[in-house]
Design a protein around this motif. Structure first.
Motif, short mmCIF file in Angstrom:
data_model
loop_
_atom_site.label_atom_id
_atom_site.label_comp_id
_atom_site.label_asym_id
_atom_site.label_seq_id
_atom_site.Cartn_x
_atom_site.Cartn_y
_atom_site.Cartn_z
N LYS B 77 105.53 66.03 -69.05
CA LYS B 77 104.37 66.82 -68.69
C LYS B 77 103.09 65.98 -68.77
CE LYS B 77 106.47 71.07 -70.44
NZ LYS B 77 106.31 72.28 -71.26
N LYS B 78 102.09 66.47 -68.02
CA LYS B 78 100.76 65.88 -68.12
C LYS B 78 99.77 66.98 -67.80
CE LYS B 78 97.95 61.92 -66.77
NZ LYS B 78 97.83 60.70 -65.94
N PRO B 79 98.74 67.16 -68.60
CA PRO B 79 97.82 68.28 -68.40
C PRO B 79 97.03 68.20 -67.09
CG PRO B 79 97.62 67.37 -70.61
CD PRO B 79 98.46 66.42 -69.83
N SER B 80 96.69 66.99 -66.64
CA SER B 80 95.87 66.84 -65.46
C SER B 80 96.35 65.62 -64.66
CB SER B 80 94.40 66.67 -65.86
OG SER B 80 93.58 66.50 -64.73
N ALA B 81 96.94 65.88 -63.52
CA ALA B 81 97.55 64.80 -62.73
C ALA B 81 96.49 63.96 -62.02
CB ALA B 81 98.51 65.39 -61.71
N LEU B 82 96.81 62.67 -61.87
CA LEU B 82 95.98 61.75 -61.11
C LEU B 82 96.75 61.26 -59.89
CD1 LEU B 82 94.71 59.52 -64.06
CD2 LEU B 82 93.44 61.36 -62.92
N VAL B 83 96.03 60.91 -58.84
CA VAL B 83 96.69 60.37 -57.65
C VAL B 83 97.50 59.14 -58.02
CG1 VAL B 83 96.32 59.31 -55.40
CG2 VAL B 83 94.99 61.32 -56.06
N SER B 84 97.00 58.36 -58.95
CA SER B 84 97.68 57.14 -59.37
C SER B 84 98.98 57.41 -60.15
CB SER B 84 96.74 56.28 -60.22
OG SER B 84 96.30 56.99 -61.34
N ASP B 85 99.23 58.67 -60.51
CA ASP B 85 100.50 59.01 -61.16
C ASP B 85 101.65 59.10 -60.16
OD1 ASP B 85 98.83 61.34 -63.40
OD2 ASP B 85 99.33 59.21 -63.70
N SER B 86 101.34 59.07 -58.88
CA SER B 86 102.37 59.16 -57.85
C SER B 86 103.33 57.98 -57.98
CB SER B 86 101.74 59.17 -56.46
OG SER B 86 100.88 60.28 -56.29
N ALA B 87 104.59 58.29 -58.21
CA ALA B 87 105.59 57.26 -58.47
C ALA B 87 106.95 57.93 -58.61
CB ALA B 87 105.26 56.48 -59.73
N LEU B 88 107.95 57.12 -58.93
CA LEU B 88 109.31 57.60 -59.16
C LEU B 88 109.56 57.64 -60.67
CD1 LEU B 88 112.07 58.37 -57.94
CD2 LEU B 88 112.57 55.92 -57.76
N TYR B 89 109.98 58.78 -61.17
CA TYR B 89 110.16 58.98 -62.61
C TYR B 89 111.63 59.17 -62.94
CZ TYR B 89 105.14 59.39 -62.95
OH TYR B 89 103.80 59.12 -62.91
N PHE B 90 112.05 58.47 -64.00
CA PHE B 90 113.44 58.53 -64.45
C PHE B 90 113.51 59.01 -65.89
CE2 PHE B 90 115.71 56.60 -61.00
CZ PHE B 90 114.82 55.73 -60.40
N CYS B 91 114.42 59.92 -66.11
CA CYS B 91 114.80 60.35 -67.45
C CYS B 91 116.08 59.61 -67.81
CB CYS B 91 115.03 61.85 -67.44
SG CYS B 91 115.48 62.58 -69.02
N ALA B 92 116.24 59.23 -69.08
CA ALA B 92 117.42 58.48 -69.48
C ALA B 92 117.84 58.88 -70.88
CB ALA B 92 117.16 56.98 -69.43
N VAL B 93 119.12 58.72 -71.15
CA VAL B 93 119.66 58.99 -72.48
C VAL B 93 120.44 57.77 -72.93
CG1 VAL B 93 121.77 60.08 -71.59
CG2 VAL B 93 120.98 60.62 -73.89
N ARG B 94 120.31 57.44 -74.21
CA ARG B 94 121.07 56.32 -74.74
C ARG B 94 122.47 56.80 -75.06
NH1 ARG B 94 119.97 53.29 -80.33
NH2 ARG B 94 121.64 54.69 -80.97
N VAL B 95 123.45 56.02 -74.61
CA VAL B 95 124.84 56.42 -74.74
C VAL B 95 125.34 56.13 -76.14
CG1 VAL B 95 127.16 55.92 -73.88
CG2 VAL B 95 125.23 56.04 -72.31
N GLY B 96 126.23 56.99 -76.63
CA GLY B 96 126.87 56.74 -77.90
C GLY B 96 127.88 55.63 -77.78
N GLY B 97 128.55 55.30 -78.82
CA GLY B 97 129.51 54.21 -78.83
C GLY B 97 129.13 53.23 -79.91
N PRO B 98 129.24 51.94 -79.62
CA PRO B 98 128.87 50.95 -80.65
C PRO B 98 127.46 51.23 -81.13
CG PRO B 98 129.88 49.87 -78.77
CD PRO B 98 129.69 51.30 -78.39
N SER B 99 127.26 51.12 -82.42
CA SER B 99 125.96 51.50 -82.96
C SER B 99 124.84 50.70 -82.31
CB SER B 99 125.95 51.25 -84.46
OG SER B 99 126.14 49.88 -84.73
N ASN B 100 123.75 51.39 -82.04
CA ASN B 100 122.56 50.77 -81.49
C ASN B 100 122.78 50.10 -80.14
OD1 ASN B 100 121.04 51.50 -83.76
ND2 ASN B 100 121.84 49.74 -84.87
N THR B 101 123.70 50.64 -79.36
CA THR B 101 123.87 50.10 -78.02
C THR B 101 122.62 50.30 -77.20
OG1 THR B 101 125.10 50.31 -75.95
CG2 THR B 101 124.85 52.29 -77.25
N GLY B 102 122.37 49.39 -76.27
CA GLY B 102 121.23 49.52 -75.40
C GLY B 102 121.57 50.19 -74.09
#
Lengths: 113, 116
Positions: B77-102
């Motif tokens: 979220k953002k309270p007040s959008a700017l034209v310069s915010d126009s872009a591609l946005y990605f959500c990501a989740v860190r996968v489980g498995g070996p501890s502290n995997t990237g």
């Protein structure tokens, strides 16, 4: 600090050839991950290296390989290139295995003809 | 299987209006969630993360995200959008498995278009 650098930025190869891409992480960062970005499949994890050891590998064929050097710089290699390997290849680094966020380089745009 | 979904391919908003980019996730265990932004011909830039603690996370460039465990969501979220915010946005989740995997699993991305 300088960010993550990737070379070359653009590359055109022919089917059947092989290619090597290079990534220099942020100074002091020891963990490097590689991702492939395509319009159809999105962002997909390739592999992660830490202290010259591969810690994790994505679901890619054996044609995709990588390594990390003692200075934390990393390379990835793709052999026997296919048209479907055309993609933006992104490298990301983080200080170590404890840090959560990763910092991405600008990517290498590979086009296979 | 662990996954991330961004239900909207594109979000359009007028400059000055609030914006929301949606993300839902499916993971085993505690989720480690991230938002990244990508500008044309550039790599991904880190915006913010949720690891633990306060459900409202503040990040770069005035962005924030709300973690909702019951709805398995992590909307940007953002309270007040700017034209310069126009872009591609990605959500990501860190996968489980070996501890502290990237290893991260990314959503398919949402194009944000902010119009003057």
């Amino acid at each position: 600090k300088a960010g993550v650098t990737q070379t070359p930025r653009y590359l055109i190869k022919t089917r059947g050839q092989q290619v090597t891409l290079s990534c220099s992480p942020i100074s002091g960062h020891r963990s490097v991950s590689w991702y492939q970005q395509t319009p159809g499949q999105g962002l997909q994890f390739l592999f992660e290296y830490f202290s010259e050891t591969q810690r994790n590998k994505g679901n890619f064929p054996g044609r995709f390989s990588g390594r990390q050097f003692s200075n934390s710089r990393s390379e990835m290699n793709v052999s026997t290139l296919e048209l479907g390997d055309s993609a933006l290849y992104l490298c990301a680094s983080r200080p170590g295995t404890v840090a959560y966020e990763q910092y991405f380089g600008p990517g290498t745009r590979l086009t296979v003809t | 299987a662990q996954s991330v979904a961004q239900p909207e391919d594109q979000v359009n908003v007028a400059e000055g209006n609030p914006l929301t980019v949606k993300c839902t996730y499916s993971v085993s265990g505690n989720p480690y969630l991230f938002w990244y932004v990508q500008y044309p011909n550039r790599g991904l830039q880190f915006l913010l993360k949720y690891i633990t603690g306060d459900n409202l996370v503040k990040g770069s460039y005035g962005f924030e995200a709300e973690f909702n465990k019951s709805q398995t969501s992590f909307h940007l979220k953002k309270p007040s959008a700017l034209v310069s915010d126009s872009a591609l946005y990605f959500c990501a989740v860190r996968v489980g498995g070996p501890s502290n995997t990237g290893k991260l699993i990314f959503g398919q991305g949402t194009t944000l278009q902010v119009k003057p």
